[in-house]
Design a protein around this motif. Structure first.
Motif, PDB file in Angstrom:
ATOM      1  N   MET A   1       0.843  -1.179   0.000  1.00 19.01           N
ATOM      2  CA  MET A   1       0.000   0.000   0.000  1.00 19.01           C
ATOM      3  C   MET A   1       0.881   1.232   0.000  1.00 19.01           C
ATOM      4  O   MET A   1       1.860   1.307   0.705  1.00 19.01           O
ATOM      5  N   SER A   2       0.512   2.229  -0.795  1.00 18.97           N
ATOM      6  CA  SER A   2       1.298   3.448  -0.868  1.00 18.97           C
ATOM      7  C   SER A   2       0.987   4.363   0.304  1.00 18.97           C
ATOM      8  O   SER A   2      -0.021   4.219   0.975  1.00 18.97           O
ATOM      9  N   SER A   3       1.875   5.337   0.536  1.00 18.37           N
ATOM     10  CA  SER A   3       1.638   6.273   1.634  1.00 18.37           C
ATOM     11  C   SER A   3       0.416   7.137   1.357  1.00 18.37           C
ATOM     12  O   SER A   3      -0.270   7.565   2.267  1.00 18.37           O
ATOM     13  N   THR A   4       0.113   7.386   0.071  1.00 16.28           N
ATOM     14  CA  THR A   4      -1.077   8.159  -0.272  1.00 16.28           C
ATOM     15  C   THR A   4      -2.333   7.423   0.158  1.00 16.28           C
ATOM     16  O   THR A   4      -3.220   7.995   0.766  1.00 16.28           O
ATOM     17  N   SER A   5      -2.406   6.124  -0.149  1.00 15.84           N
ATOM     18  CA  SER A   5      -3.605   5.383   0.231  1.00 15.84           C
ATOM     19  C   SER A   5      -3.695   5.220   1.741  1.00 15.84           C
ATOM     20  O   SER A   5      -4.779   5.181   2.296  1.00 15.84           O
ATOM     21  N   ALA A   6      -2.576   5.128   2.418  1.00 15.80           N
ATOM     22  CA  ALA A   6      -2.601   5.025   3.874  1.00 15.80           C
ATOM     23  C   ALA A   6      -3.172   6.289   4.493  1.00 15.80           C
ATOM     24  O   ALA A   6      -3.879   6.232   5.501  1.00 15.80           O
ATOM     25  N   ALA A   7      -2.892   7.434   3.891  1.00 18.01           N
ATOM     26  CA  ALA A   7      -3.404   8.697   4.407  1.00 18.01           C
ATOM     27  C   ALA A   7      -4.903   8.831   4.143  1.00 18.01           C
ATOM     28  O   ALA A   7      -5.621   9.427   4.921  1.00 18.01           O
ATOM     29  N   ILE A   8      -5.390   8.266   3.038  1.00 19.36           N
ATOM     30  CA  ILE A   8      -6.786   8.404   2.651  1.00 19.36           C
ATOM     31  C   ILE A   8      -7.657   7.338   3.316  1.00 19.36           C
ATOM     32  O   ILE A   8      -8.738   7.615   3.789  1.00 19.36           O
ATOM     33  N   CYS A   9      -7.189   6.124   3.343  1.00 18.88           N
ATOM     34  CA  CYS A   9      -7.982   4.983   3.800  1.00 18.88           C
ATOM     35  C   CYS A   9      -7.693   4.710   5.268  1.00 18.88           C
ATOM     36  O   CYS A   9      -6.624   4.203   5.606  1.00 18.88           O
ATOM     37  N   GLU A  10      -8.664   5.001   6.109  1.00 18.31           N
ATOM     38  CA  GLU A  10      -8.426   4.928   7.543  1.00 18.31           C
ATOM     39  C   GLU A  10      -8.978   3.665   8.195  1.00 18.31           C
ATOM     40  O   GLU A  10      -8.606   3.333   9.302  1.00 18.31           O
ATOM     41  N   GLN A  11      -9.884   2.968   7.549  1.00 21.68           N
ATOM     42  CA  GLN A  11     -10.483   1.767   8.125  1.00 21.68           C
ATOM     43  C   GLN A  11      -9.521   0.589   8.013  1.00 21.68           C
ATOM     44  O   GLN A  11      -8.687   0.530   7.125  1.00 21.68           O
ATOM     45  N   GLU A  12      -9.683  -0.363   8.899  1.00 19.04           N
ATOM     46  CA  GLU A  12      -8.955  -1.620   8.773  1.00 19.04           C
ATOM     47  C   GLU A  12      -9.555  -2.390   7.593  1.00 19.04           C
ATOM     48  O   GLU A  12     -10.765  -2.323   7.368  1.00 19.04           O
ATOM     49  N   PRO A  13      -8.752  -3.114   6.844  1.00 20.40           N
ATOM     50  CA  PRO A  13      -9.297  -3.907   5.739  1.00 20.40           C
ATOM     51  C   PRO A  13     -10.371  -4.868   6.240  1.00 20.40           C
ATOM     52  O   PRO A  13     -10.223  -5.502   7.282  1.00 20.40           O
ATOM     53  N   GLY A  14     -11.482  -4.923   5.511  1.00 25.25           N
ATOM     54  CA  GLY A  14     -12.562  -5.845   5.854  1.00 25.25           C
ATOM     55  C   GLY A  14     -13.651  -5.258   6.733  1.00 25.25           C
ATOM     56  O   GLY A  14     -14.689  -5.882   6.910  1.00 25.25           O
ATOM     57  N   ALA A  15     -13.463  -4.074   7.277  1.00 26.56           N
ATOM     58  CA  ALA A  15     -14.490  -3.472   8.131  1.00 26.56           C
ATOM     59  C   ALA A  15     -15.604  -2.850   7.295  1.00 26.56           C
ATOM     60  O   ALA A  15     -16.752  -2.774   7.731  1.00 26.56           O
ATOM     61  N   VAL A  16     -15.255  -2.404   6.101  1.00 24.86           N
ATOM     62  CA  VAL A  16     -16.191  -1.763   5.192  1.00 24.86           C
ATOM     63  C   VAL A  16     -16.046  -2.436   3.839  1.00 24.86           C
ATOM     64  O   VAL A  16     -14.945  -2.862   3.477  1.00 24.86           O
ATOM     65  N   MET A  17     -17.157  -2.533   3.106  1.00 24.28           N
ATOM     66  CA  MET A  17     -17.055  -3.106   1.771  1.00 24.28           C
ATOM     67  C   MET A  17     -17.884  -2.319   0.777  1.00 24.28           C
ATOM     68  O   MET A  17     -18.947  -1.810   1.123  1.00 24.28           O
ATOM     69  N   PRO A  18     -17.382  -2.188  -0.448  1.00 26.21           N
ATOM     70  CA  PRO A  18     -18.165  -1.529  -1.483  1.00 26.21           C
ATOM     71  C   PRO A  18     -19.236  -2.487  -2.011  1.00 26.21           C
ATOM     72  O   PRO A  18     -19.002  -3.686  -2.157  1.00 26.21           O
ATOM     73  N   VAL A  68     -19.624  -4.803 -16.238  1.00 24.96           N
ATOM     74  CA  VAL A  68     -19.967  -4.241 -14.933  1.00 24.96           C
ATOM     75  C   VAL A  68     -18.771  -4.398 -13.993  1.00 24.96           C
ATOM     76  O   VAL A  68     -17.847  -5.157 -14.276  1.00 24.96           O
ATOM     77  N   ALA A  69     -18.829  -3.701 -12.897  1.00 22.70           N
ATOM     78  CA  ALA A  69     -17.769  -3.796 -11.893  1.00 22.70           C
ATOM     79  C   ALA A  69     -18.116  -4.860 -10.865  1.00 22.70           C
ATOM     80  O   ALA A  69     -19.250  -4.929 -10.380  1.00 22.70           O
ATOM     81  N   TYR A  70     -17.127  -5.684 -10.560  1.00 23.81           N
ATOM     82  CA  TYR A  70     -17.230  -6.658  -9.472  1.00 23.81           C
ATOM     83  C   TYR A  70     -16.116  -6.363  -8.467  1.00 23.81           C
ATOM     84  O   TYR A  70     -15.174  -5.631  -8.774  1.00 23.81           O
ATOM     85  N   THR A  71     -16.231  -6.940  -7.285  1.00 26.66           N
ATOM     86  CA  THR A  71     -15.270  -6.672  -6.209  1.00 26.66           C
ATOM     87  C   THR A  71     -14.572  -7.961  -5.770  1.00 26.66           C
ATOM     88  O   THR A  71     -14.811  -8.455  -4.670  1.00 26.66           O
ATOM     89  N   PRO A  72     -13.680  -8.492  -6.598  1.00 26.87           N
ATOM     90  CA  PRO A  72     -13.022  -9.752  -6.235  1.00 26.87           C
ATOM     91  C   PRO A  72     -12.072  -9.632  -5.043  1.00 26.87           C
ATOM     92  O   PRO A  72     -11.788 -10.625  -4.387  1.00 26.87           O
ATOM     93  N   ASN A  73     -11.609  -8.423  -4.764  1.00 27.62           N
ATOM     94  CA  ASN A  73     -10.691  -8.204  -3.637  1.00 27.62           C
ATOM     95  C   ASN A  73     -11.358  -7.377  -2.545  1.00 27.62           C
ATOM     96  O   ASN A  73     -10.733  -6.517  -1.932  1.00 27.62           O
ATOM     97  N   VAL A  74     -12.625  -7.650  -2.294  1.00 27.91           N
ATOM     98  CA  VAL A  74     -13.406  -6.854  -1.351  1.00 27.91           C
ATOM     99  C   VAL A  74     -12.789  -6.824   0.048  1.00 27.91           C
ATOM    100  O   VAL A  74     -12.919  -5.829   0.766  1.00 27.91           O
ATOM    101  N   ASP A  75     -12.107  -7.867   0.440  1.00 26.15           N
ATOM    102  CA  ASP A  75     -11.494  -7.908   1.775  1.00 26.15           C
ATOM    103  C   ASP A  75     -10.376  -6.889   1.957  1.00 26.15           C
ATOM    104  O   ASP A  75      -9.977  -6.607   3.083  1.00 26.15           O
ATOM    105  N   ALA A  76      -9.869  -6.337   0.867  1.00 18.39           N
ATOM    106  CA  ALA A  76      -8.800  -5.340   0.944  1.00 18.39           C
ATOM    107  C   ALA A  76      -9.329  -3.921   1.141  1.00 18.39           C
ATOM    108  O   ALA A  76      -8.565  -3.011   1.438  1.00 18.39           O
ATOM    109  N   CYS A  77     -10.645  -3.719   0.997  1.00 11.83           N
ATOM    110  CA  CYS A  77     -11.230  -2.382   1.082  1.00 11.83           C
ATOM    111  C   CYS A  77     -10.966  -1.766   2.452  1.00 11.83           C
ATOM    112  O   CYS A  77     -11.181  -2.395   3.485  1.00 11.83           O
ATOM    113  N   ARG A  78     -10.529  -0.499   2.425  1.00 12.69           N
ATOM    114  CA  ARG A  78     -10.260   0.242   3.655  1.00 12.69           C
ATOM    115  C   ARG A  78     -11.215   1.427   3.831  1.00 12.69           C
ATOM    116  O   ARG A  78     -11.023   2.258   4.701  1.00 12.69           O
TER     117      ARG A  78
END
Length: 107
Positions: A1-18, A68-78
């Motif tokens: 994960m980049s430092s940019t995404s770390a600054a933007i994405c504050e949730q732990e992975p898996g707590a929220v899902m699109p 259409v869009a699918y979320t195969p890596n949904v567990d990574a969502c922050r």
């Protein structure tokens, strides 16, 4: 994960899902481009998902190449919400994982 995404994405992975509303999604891929966690994939709609759609939604999907869009890596969502903001069809919402299945309004 980049430092940019770390600054933007504050949730732990898996707590929220699109959640992608396939009745609205046109598969343009804006979600893929903005997601720092590579949660999304645009591909051909699954036959089972296609059959659940109404006539108007089926027609719209055909016009847009059956993509259409699918979320195969949904567990990574922050939970940064960049996908929600980027989607021109407003087809993506974020849901707390514990509350998603308790909802009486399915996506």
């Amino acid at each position: 994960m980049s430092s940019t995404s770390a600054a933007i994405c504050e949730q732990e992975p898996g707590a929220v899902m699109p959640v992608v509303n396939l009745k609205r999604c046109e598969g343009k891929g804006d979600c893929v481009r903005v997601c720092p966690e590579n949660v999304f994939q645009v591909r051909r709609v699954d036959d089972a998902d296609y059959e659940k759609l109404g006539t108007l939604q089926k027609f719209k999907l055909r016009v847009h190449g059956m993509q259409v869009a699918y979320t195969p890596n949904v567990d990574a969502c922050r939970g940064c919400g960049l996908c929600v903001a980027a989607c021109p069809e407003r087809a993506i919402t974020l849901a707390a994982v514990g509350r998603l299945f308790a909802s009486s309004n399915p996506p």
